[in-house]
Enzyme design. Structure first.
Site, short mmCIF file in Angstrom:
data_model
loop_
_atom_site.label_atom_id
_atom_site.label_comp_id
_atom_site.label_asym_id
_atom_site.label_seq_id
_atom_site.Cartn_x
_atom_site.Cartn_y
_atom_site.Cartn_z
N ASP A 177 54.77 55.54 97.10
CA ASP A 177 55.99 54.98 97.09
C ASP A 177 57.07 56.10 97.01
O ASP A 177 56.61 57.30 96.78
CB ASP A 177 56.51 53.98 95.88
CG ASP A 177 57.57 53.12 95.91
OD1 ASP A 177 58.00 53.19 97.01
OD2 ASP A 177 57.87 52.73 95.00
N SER A 178 58.25 55.76 97.17
CA SER A 178 59.35 56.84 96.94
C SER A 178 59.41 57.30 95.74
O SER A 178 60.13 58.27 95.42
CB SER A 178 60.80 56.34 97.69
OG SER A 178 61.14 55.01 96.81
N TYR A 204 64.44 55.93 99.42
CA TYR A 204 64.09 55.62 100.48
C TYR A 204 65.21 54.50 101.14
O TYR A 204 65.30 54.51 102.25
CB TYR A 204 62.83 55.32 101.27
CG TYR A 204 61.55 56.56 100.85
CD1 TYR A 204 62.06 57.61 100.41
CD2 TYR A 204 60.38 56.04 101.54
CE1 TYR A 204 61.17 58.68 100.46
CE2 TYR A 204 59.40 57.19 101.56
CZ TYR A 204 59.50 58.35 100.87
OH TYR A 204 58.66 59.48 100.78
N GLY A 205 65.54 53.87 100.42
CA GLY A 205 66.36 52.56 100.69
C GLY A 205 67.67 52.76 101.45
O GLY A 205 68.10 51.85 102.37
N CYS A 257 55.75 50.56 99.18
CA CYS A 257 57.19 50.55 99.24
C CYS A 257 57.70 49.68 100.65
O CYS A 257 57.32 49.72 101.50
CB CYS A 257 57.76 51.94 99.60
SG CYS A 257 59.32 52.20 99.92
N ASN A 258 58.53 48.66 100.04
CA ASN A 258 58.96 47.74 101.12
C ASN A 258 59.68 48.39 102.23
O ASN A 258 59.73 47.91 103.40
CB ASN A 258 59.82 46.57 100.55
CG ASN A 258 58.98 45.50 99.72
OD1 ASN A 258 58.65 44.49 100.32
ND2 ASN A 258 58.49 46.00 98.34
N THR A 259 60.48 49.33 101.81
CA THR A 259 61.34 49.98 102.85
C THR A 259 60.42 50.82 103.87
O THR A 259 60.42 50.63 105.14
CB THR A 259 62.50 51.03 102.25
OG1 THR A 259 63.11 50.50 101.38
CG2 THR A 259 63.19 51.79 103.14
N GLU A 294 64.87 51.89 86.95
CA GLU A 294 64.68 53.20 86.32
C GLU A 294 65.40 53.73 85.25
O GLU A 294 64.61 54.64 84.58
CB GLU A 294 64.49 54.05 87.82
CG GLU A 294 63.86 53.66 88.85
CD GLU A 294 63.54 54.71 89.89
OE1 GLU A 294 64.19 55.59 89.90
OE2 GLU A 294 62.64 54.46 90.82
N CYS A 318 61.01 44.28 96.70
CA CYS A 318 61.07 45.92 96.35
C CYS A 318 59.77 45.91 94.93
O CYS A 318 60.11 44.99 94.08
CB CYS A 318 62.47 46.24 95.82
SG CYS A 318 62.64 47.98 95.21
N THR A 319 59.38 46.82 94.99
CA THR A 319 58.18 47.03 93.87
C THR A 319 58.97 47.30 92.42
O THR A 319 58.13 47.19 91.60
CB THR A 319 57.32 48.29 94.00
OG1 THR A 319 57.97 49.49 94.67
CG2 THR A 319 56.27 47.71 95.12
N HIS A 320 60.27 47.31 92.45
CA HIS A 320 60.90 47.70 91.07
C HIS A 320 61.19 46.02 90.64
O HIS A 320 61.45 46.05 89.35
CB HIS A 320 62.13 48.24 91.41
CG HIS A 320 62.15 49.65 91.47
ND1 HIS A 320 61.60 50.40 92.75
CD2 HIS A 320 62.32 50.75 90.65
CE1 HIS A 320 61.63 51.68 92.56
NE2 HIS A 320 62.22 52.06 91.26
#
Length: 269
Positions: free
Chosen positions: A12-13, A44-45, A75-77, A154, A188-190
């Site tokens: 992921d980013s 990355y978004g 990472c969805n993006t 984050e 989004c993984t967040h």
């Protein structure tokens, strides 16, 4: 039956992909995992498609240097903008998060009205809408970009009592109330770390964790290609980042649900 005890590569980013690491580790406890967080180039978004493709290629090449047997784009993006190109370049099973989450949303919705939240790049790519309509052309998809959520997560602002996070989420999510959605993809993984607050703002709406949805797709690819680890194999996770390993280790526990006891190695890719 053939077994393959090489590790699975997940990237992921930054930190968000750890929710996918957690899901894979819990569902496939015999599998070893190599995780790479591209923390030097996060997020990355807000990047262009061309830049994201370049970054994702670098990420996969790094993981391949660790002899991984399959790749999870957590990472969805990155998945929405770069996976087709990566599947042309690399001859290794690659699992994304968009397809599995879209499929699960179609399976779970009762009224055919599905919401999607994600980064600017994910929403602008229209990736979820495209895949959802491949499974159900009649589905109504409503998408909202939520660029403020990643930095809030984050920073550890995930408590239900956090007034700022709740206010930001309300501003984003109340756009769905008049649409009558019954299913929401956390694109989004967040975002799964905010599911408690989201569930309170949108009561009764089914929430789709894209990282968890990808696990079944990964399991199937491993089985189909005789890549599953042997039952005697002991799972573990190795963490690599491209910048600030100390910060990653400090904040990683937010995503994994426990303190990271393993060392985090900083690398230059």
């Amino acid at each position: 039956m053939k077994y393959d005890d090489r590790p699975i590569g997940i990237f992921d980013s930054g930190l968000g992909g750890l929710t996918s690491v957690k899901a894979v580790a819990e569902a496939l406890p015999n599998e070893k995992i190599v995780y790479f967080g591209d923390t030097a180039r996060v997020p990355y978004g807000d990047r262009s498609k061309e830049t994201i493709i370049e970054y994702v290629k670098d990420d996969i090449e790094f993981l391949l240097s660790h002899n991984v047997k399959a790749i999870v784009i957590a990472c969805n993006t990155a998945d929405s903008l770069a996976r087709p190109e990566m599947e042309q370049i690399f001859r290794i099973p690659i699992v994304g998060v968009v397809g599995p989450a879209a499929k699960k949303a179609v399976q779970l919705t009762k009224n055919g009205k599905i919401g999607v939240i994600g980064t600017n790049a994910t929403i602008q790519s229209n990736a979820y809408s495209k895949v959802i309509h491949e499974y159900d052309a009649s589905a109504e998809v409503f998408s909202v970009a939520c660029p403020l959520l990643v930095p809030l997560v984050e920073e550890g602002r995930i408590s239900k009592d956090d007034k700022v996070t709740r206010r930001v989420l309300k501003e984003y999510l109340l756009q769905f109330t008049e649409k009558g959605i019954d299913t929401l993809v956390l694109g989004c993984t967040h975002y799964p770390l905010l599911s408690g607050i989201i569930a309170e703002i949108l009561p009764g709406v089914k929430l789709i964790n894209s990282g968890e949805a990808a696990v079944e797709s990964l399991r199937r690819k491993l089985n189909e290609n005789d890549l599953s680890a042997s039952p005697e194999n002991r799972g573990c996770v190795k963490y690599y980042v491209s910048d600030n390993a100390a910060s990653f280790a400090r904040h990683g526990g937010i995503f994994m649900g426990h303190e990271l006891t393993e060392s985090v190695t900083e690398v230059n890719i």
